[in-house]
Write an enzyme that holds these catalytic residues in place. Sequence first.
Site, PDB file in Angstrom:
ATOM      1  N   SER A 137       0.893  -1.087  -0.033  1.00  0.00           N
ATOM      2  CA  SER A 137       0.068  -0.037   0.026  1.00  0.00           C
ATOM      3  C   SER A 137       0.778   1.250   0.128  1.00  0.00           C
ATOM      4  O   SER A 137       1.895   1.291   0.507  1.00  0.00           O
ATOM      5  CB  SER A 137      -0.865  -0.022   1.453  1.00  0.00           C
ATOM      6  OG  SER A 137      -1.614   1.077   1.503  1.00  0.00           O
ATOM      7  N   TYR A 150      -2.625  -1.942  10.304  1.00  0.00           N
ATOM      8  CA  TYR A 150      -2.494  -2.097   8.764  1.00  0.00           C
ATOM      9  C   TYR A 150      -1.349  -1.589   8.269  1.00  0.00           C
ATOM     10  O   TYR A 150      -0.741  -2.092   7.434  1.00  0.00           O
ATOM     11  CB  TYR A 150      -3.992  -1.372   8.314  1.00  0.00           C
ATOM     12  CG  TYR A 150      -3.864  -1.210   6.786  1.00  0.00           C
ATOM     13  CD1 TYR A 150      -4.538  -2.538   5.926  1.00  0.00           C
ATOM     14  CD2 TYR A 150      -3.558  -0.348   5.889  1.00  0.00           C
ATOM     15  CE1 TYR A 150      -4.551  -2.430   4.798  1.00  0.00           C
ATOM     16  CE2 TYR A 150      -3.580  -0.443   4.625  1.00  0.00           C
ATOM     17  CZ  TYR A 150      -4.169  -1.292   3.999  1.00  0.00           C
ATOM     18  OH  TYR A 150      -4.221  -1.637   2.515  1.00  0.00           O
TER      19      TYR A 150
END
Length: 267
Positions: A137, A150
């Site tokens: 990400s 995360y």
Amino acid sequence: MKTTGNTILITGGGSGIGRGLAEAFHALGNQVIVTGRRREMLDQTLAANPGMQADVLDIRDGADIRRTAARLVAQFPALNAVIHNAGIMRTEDVREPGTVDAEETISTNLLGPIRLTAALLPHLLDKPDATIMTVSSGLAFVPGAVTPTYCATKAAIHSYTQSLRYQLSDTGVQVMELIPPYVQTELTGPAHASDPNAMPLKDFISEVMGIIQNSPEATEICVERVKPLRSAVTGADYDAFFKRFNDARSGPTVARWKGAAGRGKWR
């Protein structure tokens, strides 16, 4: 990575980025197998894509990963690519007690890909055109403070991918990293899929496939929208960028994510 003639396993392939990639590779004539925890999502994907295959997999469960990997290798001996897409994203207040969400995020986003790679690697090493693609990400490089675990798992996946690539550099296994920006999926709930600040999923998949087709030897796949995050870590004013980025994510965005629908969805 070649874009045709593959047998590709895509985790979290029942929705979001995983389904988008599955459908794109399927349209090019590849054999695609999608996995996910929710059978109903997989069935919807299969119904829309005749010829695609699916298998239920709980990516949090090491034993299930080993069983599923063995079954799929036996059923699809031509399997030569895996895309580690399954993931969850949850907001966390670090001042609140309890780490259940954090532990589940780690087992899904980090341990899952590591375990599945270990289970499949002996098979992939025997394939002449094998590929392992991780999905990290932009938040691996500039963390969003409302989703600390995360972001930490995605930073770890980036690091793991670099080490994996280095160790496999003398083999026929290509190691790639897909680095998404903020994309319209249901990763954090239904509102996420229509957020105008997020990149439309269709546009993201189109740009990703174009990069793979035009740069098959790429090690990192970065669409234009994620490049500011990817490059920020090398800038002299990283601290200022980090503050601006997280300040912009405060207020309405955080409030929406903390709502009942914002607990985080599987993808």
